[in-house]
Design a protein around this motif. Structure first.
Motif, PDB file in Angstrom:
ATOM      1  N   LEU A 504      26.009  40.156   4.867  1.00 18.98           N
ATOM      2  CA  LEU A 504      26.192  41.603   4.788  1.00 18.98           C
ATOM      3  C   LEU A 504      25.595  42.137   3.501  1.00 18.98           C
ATOM      4  O   LEU A 504      25.935  41.648   2.416  1.00 18.98           O
ATOM      5  CB  LEU A 504      27.679  41.959   4.856  1.00 18.98           C
ATOM      6  N   PRO A 505      24.708  43.131   3.582  1.00 24.66           N
ATOM      7  CA  PRO A 505      24.170  43.731   2.357  1.00 24.66           C
ATOM      8  C   PRO A 505      25.247  44.550   1.647  1.00 24.66           C
ATOM      9  O   PRO A 505      26.186  45.051   2.289  1.00 24.66           O
ATOM     10  CB  PRO A 505      23.039  44.631   2.884  1.00 24.66           C
ATOM     11  N   VAL A 659       9.256  31.709  -8.047  1.00 20.07           N
ATOM     12  CA  VAL A 659       8.896  32.784  -7.133  1.00 20.07           C
ATOM     13  C   VAL A 659       9.651  34.045  -7.560  1.00 20.07           C
ATOM     14  O   VAL A 659      10.881  34.092  -7.528  1.00 20.07           O
ATOM     15  CB  VAL A 659       9.251  32.420  -5.675  1.00 20.07           C
ATOM     16  N   GLN A 660       8.928  35.039  -7.986  1.00 22.35           N
ATOM     17  CA  GLN A 660       9.564  36.256  -8.469  1.00 22.35           C
ATOM     18  C   GLN A 660      10.237  37.017  -7.333  1.00 22.35           C
ATOM     19  O   GLN A 660       9.784  36.995  -6.196  1.00 22.35           O
ATOM     20  CB  GLN A 660       8.516  37.163  -9.136  1.00 22.35           C
ATOM     21  N   ASP A 661      11.349  37.677  -7.658  1.00 18.06           N
ATOM     22  CA  ASP A 661      12.033  38.503  -6.661  1.00 18.06           C
ATOM     23  C   ASP A 661      11.119  39.628  -6.191  1.00 18.06           C
ATOM     24  O   ASP A 661      10.244  40.088  -6.929  1.00 18.06           O
ATOM     25  CB  ASP A 661      13.314  39.101  -7.253  1.00 18.06           C
ATOM     26  N   PHE A 662      11.357  40.051  -4.965  1.00 19.98           N
ATOM     27  CA  PHE A 662      10.576  41.152  -4.408  1.00 19.98           C
ATOM     28  C   PHE A 662      10.805  42.414  -5.232  1.00 19.98           C
ATOM     29  O   PHE A 662      11.948  42.777  -5.536  1.00 19.98           O
ATOM     30  CB  PHE A 662      10.996  41.391  -2.955  1.00 19.98           C
ATOM     31  N   ASP A 663       9.733  43.070  -5.594  1.00 21.18           N
ATOM     32  CA  ASP A 663       9.794  44.303  -6.381  1.00 21.18           C
ATOM     33  C   ASP A 663       9.386  45.465  -5.482  1.00 21.18           C
ATOM     34  O   ASP A 663       8.204  45.660  -5.200  1.00 21.18           O
ATOM     35  CB  ASP A 663       8.869  44.199  -7.591  1.00 21.18           C
ATOM     36  N   GLY A 664      10.372  46.230  -5.025  1.00 18.72           N
ATOM     37  CA  GLY A 664      10.107  47.315  -4.086  1.00 18.72           C
ATOM     38  C   GLY A 664       9.315  48.457  -4.669  1.00 18.72           C
ATOM     39  O   GLY A 664       8.837  49.326  -3.934  1.00 18.72           O
ATOM     40  N   GLY A 704      18.770  56.658   0.066  1.00 17.29           N
ATOM     41  CA  GLY A 704      17.748  55.962  -0.699  1.00 17.29           C
ATOM     42  C   GLY A 704      17.461  54.548  -0.254  1.00 17.29           C
ATOM     43  O   GLY A 704      16.924  53.747  -1.022  1.00 17.29           O
ATOM     44  N   SER A 705      17.808  54.187   0.981  1.00 17.91           N
ATOM     45  CA  SER A 705      17.619  52.800   1.414  1.00 17.91           C
ATOM     46  C   SER A 705      16.176  52.484   1.768  1.00 17.91           C
ATOM     47  O   SER A 705      15.808  51.325   1.897  1.00 17.91           O
ATOM     48  CB  SER A 705      18.516  52.502   2.619  1.00 17.91           C
ATOM     49  N   TRP A 706      15.341  53.509   1.914  1.00 13.77           N
ATOM     50  CA  TRP A 706      13.939  53.273   2.229  1.00 13.77           C
ATOM     51  C   TRP A 706      13.190  52.874   0.962  1.00 13.77           C
ATOM     52  O   TRP A 706      13.228  53.556  -0.051  1.00 13.77           O
ATOM     53  CB  TRP A 706      13.335  54.544   2.835  1.00 13.77           C
ATOM     54  N   LEU A 707      12.492  51.728   1.034  1.00 12.84           N
ATOM     55  CA  LEU A 707      11.766  51.223  -0.120  1.00 12.84           C
ATOM     56  C   LEU A 707      10.285  51.574  -0.092  1.00 12.84           C
ATOM     57  O   LEU A 707       9.702  51.888  -1.128  1.00 12.84           O
ATOM     58  CB  LEU A 707      11.904  49.698  -0.199  1.00 12.84           C
ATOM     59  N   GLY A 708       9.662  51.462   1.090  1.00 11.36           N
ATOM     60  CA  GLY A 708       8.232  51.714   1.159  1.00 11.36           C
ATOM     61  C   GLY A 708       7.693  51.480   2.552  1.00 11.36           C
ATOM     62  O   GLY A 708       8.448  51.307   3.516  1.00 11.36           O
ATOM     63  N   LEU A 709       6.377  51.458   2.650  1.00 12.84           N
ATOM     64  CA  LEU A 709       5.677  51.312   3.922  1.00 12.84           C
ATOM     65  C   LEU A 709       4.798  50.070   3.860  1.00 12.84           C
ATOM     66  O   LEU A 709       4.086  49.850   2.884  1.00 12.84           O
ATOM     67  CB  LEU A 709       4.808  52.556   4.188  1.00 12.84           C
ATOM     68  N   GLN A 810      16.116  48.447   2.083  1.00 11.72           N
ATOM     69  CA  GLN A 810      16.763  47.534   1.160  1.00 11.72           C
ATOM     70  C   GLN A 810      17.400  46.355   1.878  1.00 11.72           C
ATOM     71  O   GLN A 810      17.452  45.244   1.350  1.00 11.72           O
ATOM     72  CB  GLN A 810      17.823  48.290   0.347  1.00 11.72           C
ATOM     73  N   HIS A 811      17.872  46.576   3.089  1.00 15.45           N
ATOM     74  CA  HIS A 811      18.571  45.514   3.811  1.00 15.45           C
ATOM     75  C   HIS A 811      17.620  44.562   4.540  1.00 15.45           C
ATOM     76  O   HIS A 811      18.075  43.585   5.126  1.00 15.45           O
ATOM     77  CB  HIS A 811      19.552  46.120   4.813  1.00 15.45           C
TER      78      HIS A 811
END
Length: 838
Positions: A504-505, A659-664, A704-709, A810-811
C-alpha cells in the motif's frame, strides 16, 4: 467535381468537423456552395479524409495544413480569415467588431470566459453560415444575424427575441440550450430545412411552437424545460421525427390525444411528474424502439401500446403514485414480442400485479423489479426463455426467489431482508455447460459495510457508464469459464495459490483518484452430478470466502460467494473470478498500514485455487480495467514478476555502485533492445510519426499524485544499416504541441550513440524510452483538450512502428523501478525486457 468545392469541404472539416458524424456534416454543408456527399468520397479517395464508422477523421498534420491555408497571408488578422475556431481569435473579432463578409464560419468548441459584445458584432458577416458560441452577453441587444446561417448553436442566448430582419429559412440545426425564450420567436416559424431543434434546460419556455412549418424536423429536444406545460397539437405532422425528448418537463400535464409519428425511434418522458395520462398510440408507430416513462404520474398505458411492435425498451421505473391494483394493464405488454428490457422498479407492485402469463415476452432479456412490495413472484418468470438479468434489490417483503429460466445469468437480490436462506451471500449458478452463469447477489446494501464488497457492487455501476461508450452488461467478465489457467498481466501483484499481498502506498485513503482494489482469482472445480437448490448447501454448491487480512491483525468483513456448477455435467472446469472492492469499504482503515493480504478459501474439496492477482485501482486505471474484464482469457506468468526480475538485475550490478532512486523531477532518456510495451497498455500501432492523445481532466488536481508523462517508441530499420554512419550525428526527437501553442521548451532529443548504432546493425530495431517530469508542463495545459506528439528521426531508413504514452503517478512503483534500473544498468536492459515480456 470542382477542386474549389473539395477545398471548401476540406477546410470546413479541418477547422470545424474533424471527428464529427458524416451525415451531420452533409446536412450542414449541403447548400453552402459545395457538394459534400460527392466531395467526401473524393477526399477519401485522395487519402485526405478517413471515414471510420459513422464519423469523418482527418490526420493531425493535414488538419494543421488546413489551418495554415485559412490563415494564409493574414496570420495576425483573423477578421480576414474565412473560418474562426480558436477562442482568442473569435473574441477579438467579435469584441472589436472587425468581422467582414469573408467570415463563413465561427465555431467556439469550448466555453470561453464571459464577454460582452456590442449590438453590431455580426453586422458585417453577410456570409456567415455556421455559428457556435458560448458565454457572450449583449447589453445593447443584437441588430443583425446572417440569413445564410445553417447552424445556429448559441448556448445561453441572453435575449428574449431575435433581430427583426433575421430570416432563418436556411437553418438546419437550431441549438439554443438555456435560452431565455418563453416561446420560440415568430421569426422561427417557417423552418422547412430544420432537422434539429434543441432548447433544452430553457427554464422560461412555457409552450412549443406550431410545428406546421417544421416538416423535416428529426430531433426535438426540450429536456429540462421545467415550465413547459403545453405541446402544440401540430406535433402530429412531424413524420420524420426520430427523437422526441421531453425529459424533466415537470409542468407538462398532458399530450395531444394521439401520437402517430411513423419515424419516431426514441421517446423520453422521464421525470414528467405532472403527466397523468399517456396518449393513444397510432398504428404507424412501428419504429419506436425505446420508450421512457420513468418517474411520471402516468396511471396506465392504453391498450394501443400493443401497436408498438418494434419496442425493445420500456422504462416505467418510479411510477408509484397510484395503488398496486391499478397495474392491471400490465397484461397489455404480453403483445410486445420485441421487448428486450423492461423496468418496473419502484412501482408499488404487490402480489398479483405481474401477469401469470408472460410467454408473449419472448425476447425479454432484462427485467428490473427492484423496490417493490410483492412477497413472491409468479412462476411465469420461468416462461421468459431469453431472460438473463433479473433485479430484485430492496424488495423487503420478498420471501422466495422465483424459478429461473435456463438462460439466466444475473439475479440481484440485495437487501431483501425477508428472503429465506440467502441473506448476505453472492450465489453463482451455472446453468449450462459452456459459460452461462447466474449470479444471485443477496448482499445487503445501504449503510451496511458488507455492501461495499460484491461481484456487482453498487459502487461499480458508474464505471460501466462513465468509462466506455457501450456499458458492460451485468455479470459479463466477472465470472466465466476459461480454457486454461490464466491471469492478465495487468494485475501486477500476483501469486500462485489462494492469496496475494498488496503493498500500500502512503496516504492512499487521502488520494482522491483512488477508486478501490481489484482481485482476480483462477480456480478449478470438479463437478459432481446433483439436483440441489441453489439456496441450499450440498455437495454441488461451493462456498468461497474472501478474507481481507491486514498486516497488523485488523480485518475487514469477509465476503461470501456461492458457486453452483451445472447439475447435468461432470468433470473439471476452470473459472476466473474478478472482485471489485470499492474504496468506500476501506475508508481510513488502510492508514498506517503498509500491506493488505486478501485470501480466498473454501470448505469444498472440489475447489482448487490456482493463482491470485490484485491491483490498486485509480481513476485513470478504469478504462483498462473494463478492457480486462471484457477479455476471455490471458496468459498467466509462471516466471518471476517484474519486481523480482529487477532484483535479479540489481544483484548482478557491482556492489560498489548504487542504483539511484527514481527522480520524478528529472528527464529520463535512453535507448535499448527489447520491449517494455507491456507497461504501456494503451500503445498505438503507428504508420505516421504523429499522433494525438486526450489531455486527462485530472492533470492538475490538488492531490499532486501525477509525476510526469512517459513515452515508449519502437523503431525498425529496413535492410542493413551502413557501417559508415557516425555516432552522435543522428537523433530521435519528440515534440509536443496542443491546439493552443507549442511546447518547444521541453522538446526532447536523443543522440544515437555508437552502442545504439551497433544494435541497429545487428538487430535492425531499437526501443526509445523517455520521461518528461510534470514541472516541464505549463499550467495552461489544463484547459487543452488534446496533445499532439510528433516523433522524428534523421537516421536514414529508421521508421517508428509502435508507440505508447502513459501518465506516471506516485503509486506506479513498478514502472518507476523499471525506468531507474534501465537507466542505471545499460548492460542488463535486454534481460529486464525479457522478464517484462513474460
Amino acid at each position: 467535381m470542382h477542386s474549389r468545392t473539395q477545398k471548401k469541404l476540406f477546410l470546413d472539416i479541418a477547422c470545424f468537423f474533424n471527428g464529427d458524424y458524416k451525415d451531420r456534416v452533409i446536412d450542414l454543408l449541403e447548400g453552402l456552395d459545395c457538394y459534400p456527399t460527392i466531395d467526401i468520397e473524393t477526399l477519401v479517395d485522395k487519402s485526405l479524409l478517413t471515414c471510420s464508422g459513422k464519423r469523418l477523421w482527418m490526420h493531425n498534420l493535414l488538419q494543421k495544413m488546413g489551418w495554415e491555408i485559412v490563415r494564409g497571408e493574414h496570420r495576425r488578422n483573423p477578421e480576414k480569415w474565412s473560418r474562426l475556431w480558436l477562442s482568442n481569435d473569435i473574441l477579438q473579432v467579435l469584441k472589436e467588431n472587425t468581422g467582414t463578409d469573408k467570415v463563413e464560419g465561427i465555431m467556439l468548441n469550448t466555453p470561453s470566459h464571459e464577454a460582452q459584445l456590442n449590438s453590431n458584432a455580426f453586422s458585417n458577416m453577410k456570409k456567415l453560415g455556421l455559428l457556435k458560441i458560448y458565454n457572450v452577453y449583449l447589453p445593447a441587444g443584437l441588430r443583425y444575424l446572417s440569413n445564410e446561417l445553417r447552424l445556429m448553436e448559441w448556448h445561453e442566448y441572453p435575449l428574449t427575441s431575435i433581430p427583426n430582419n433575421f430570416q432563418p429559412d436556411n437553418l438546419v440545426e437550431l441549438i439554443m440550450p438555456r435560452c431565455r425564450f418563453e416561446q420560440l420567436p415568430k421569426g422561427f416559424s417557417n423552418l422547412n430545412k430544420l432537422k434539429v431543434l434543441d432548447l433544452s434546460n430553457s427554464q422560461n419556455l412555457i409552450k412549443t411552437p406550431d410545428f406546421t412549418g417544421f416538416s423535416n424536423l428529426q430531433r426535438l429536444i426540450l429536456q429540462g424545460c421545467t415550465r413547459l406545460y403545453k405541446v402544440h397539437p401540430s406535433i402530429r405532422v412531424l413524420n420524420r421525427l426520430v427523437l422526441l425528448n421531453l425529459k424533466d418537463c415537470q409542468s407538462l400535464a398532458s399530450l395531444p390525444y394521439e401520437i402517430n409519428l411513423e419515424s419516431l425511434k426514441t421517446f423520453f418522458l422521464s421525470g414528467c411528474s405532472s403527466l397523468i395520462k399517456f396518449p393513444e398510440i397510432g398504428e404507424n408507430m412501428k419504429r419506436l424502439s425505446e420508450l421512457y416513462l420513468d418517474k411520471t404520474a402516468i396511471e396506465e398505458v392504453p391498450l394501443s401500446i400493443q401497436n408498438l411492435t418494434g419496442l425493445t425498451l420500456l422504462n416505467l421505473s418510479g411510477c408509484k403514485n397510484h395503488p398496486s391494483e391499478s397495474w392491471h394493464w400490465l397484461f397489455y405488454l404480453s403483445a410486445l414480442t420485441s421487448l428486450v428490457a423492461l423496468d418496473l422498479s419502484d412501482c408499488n407492485l404487490s402480489d398479483g400485479a405481474i401477469p401469470g402469463d408472460l410467454s408473449g415476452l419472448s425476447s425479454l432479456e432484462s427485467l428490473i423489479l427492484s423496490r417493490n412490495n410483492f412477497t413472491c413472484l409468479p412462476d411465469s418468470i420461468s416462461q421468459l426463455s431469453k431472460l438473463k438479468f433479473l433485479y430484485l434489490d430492496n424488495c423487503s417483503k420478498l420471501k422466495l426467489l422465483p424459478s429461473l429460466p435456463f438462460s439466466g445469468e444475473v439475479v440481484m437480490a440485495r437487501q431483501c431482508s425477508s428472503l429465506e436462506n440467502c441473506s448476505n451471500q453472492v450465489i453463482v449458478l451455472q446453468t449450462s455447460y459452456e459459460t452461462e452463469l447466474t449470479i444471485i447477489n443477496c448482499l445487503s446494501s445501504g449503510d451496511d459495510e458488507k455492501s461495499k464488497v460484491s461481484l456487482l457492487d453498487k459502487h461499480f455501476h458508474p464505471l460501466r457508464w462513465e468509462y466506455q461508450e457501450e456499458p458492460i452488461q451485468h455479470g459479463k467478465g466477472f465470472l466465466s469459464s476459461l480454457p486454461v489457467t490464466l491471469i492478465p498481466k495487468w494485475f501486477y501483484n500476483q501469486a500462485l495459490g489462494s492469496s496475494v499481498s498488496i503493498p500500500l502506498p502512503p496516504g492512499l485513503s487521502k488520494n482522491t483518484s483512488w477508486k478501490g482494489i481489484a482481485l482476480y482469482t483462477v480456480f478449478e472445480v470438479e463437478k459432481i452430478l446433483g439436483n440441489d437448490s441453489p439456496c441450499q448447501k450440498s455437495h454441488n454448491i461451493h462456498e468461497l470466502i474472501y478474507d481481507f487480512d491486514m498486516q497488523d491483525g485488523a480485518d475487514l468483513e469477509d465476503c461470501t460467494i456461492i458457486l453452483h456448477p451445472p447439475k447435468d455435467q461432470s468433470g473439471v472446469d476452470l473459472y476466473r473470478l474478478c472482485l471489485y472492492i470499492s474504496h468506500a469499504r476501506f475508508r481510513d482503515q488502510l492508514d498506517r498500514r503498509s500491506c493488505i493480504s486478501p485470501s480466498i478459501s473454501t470448505n469444498s474439496p472440489s475447489v482448487r485455487f490456482k493463482a491470485c492477482g490484485a491491483r490498486i485501482l485509480y481513476e485513470h486505471d478504469m478504462v483498462e480495467f473494463i478492457d480486462v474484464l471484457r477479455q476471455k482469457g490471458r496468459g498467466f506468468r509462471n516466471s518471476p514478476s517484474p519486481p523480482r526480475a529487477l532484483e535479479v538485475v540489481k544483484r548482478r550490478f557491482p556492489r560498489t555502485e548504487r542504483v539511484q532512486d527514481f527522480d520524478g523531477s528529472s528527464v529520463y532518456n535512453l535507448c535499448f533492445y527489447g520491449s517494455i510495451q507491456t507497461l504501456f497498455p494503451r500503445s498505438i500501432i503507428c504508420k505516421d510519426p504523429s499522433l494525438t492523445f486526450d489531455s486527462p481532466s485530472y492533470w492538475y488536481k490538488v492531490d499532486g499524485s501525477w509525476l510526469g508523462l512517459a513515452l515508449c517508441a519502437s523503431f525498425s530499420v529496413g535492410g542493413h544499416s551502413s557501417t559508415s554512419i557516425v555516432a552522435n550525428n543522428y537523433h530521435l526527437t519528440l515534440s509536443l504541441k496542443t491546439d493552443e501553442d507549442s511546447l518547444e521548451r521541453f522538446q526532447i532529443t536523443y543522440c544515437l550513440t555508437e552502442e545504439d548504432l551497433k544494435l541497429l546493425r545487428r538487430e535492425h530495431k531499437l526501443e526509445w524510452l523517455c520521461y518528461m517530469p510534470r514541472r516541464s508542463f505549463p499550467d495552461w495545459l489544463n484547459g487543452c483538450p488534446f496533445i499532439e506528439a510528433s516523433i522524428a528521426t534523421d537516421y536514414p531508413g529508421l521508421r517508428m512502428q509502435q508507440c505508447g504514452f502513459r501518465l506516471l503517478f506516485q503509486h506506479d512503483a513498478m514502472f518507476q523501478e523499471v525506468v531507474q534500473t534501465l537507466d542505471a544498468c545499460p548492460d542488463e536492459r535486454q534481460l529486464i525486457t525479457k522478464f517484462l515480456e513474460l
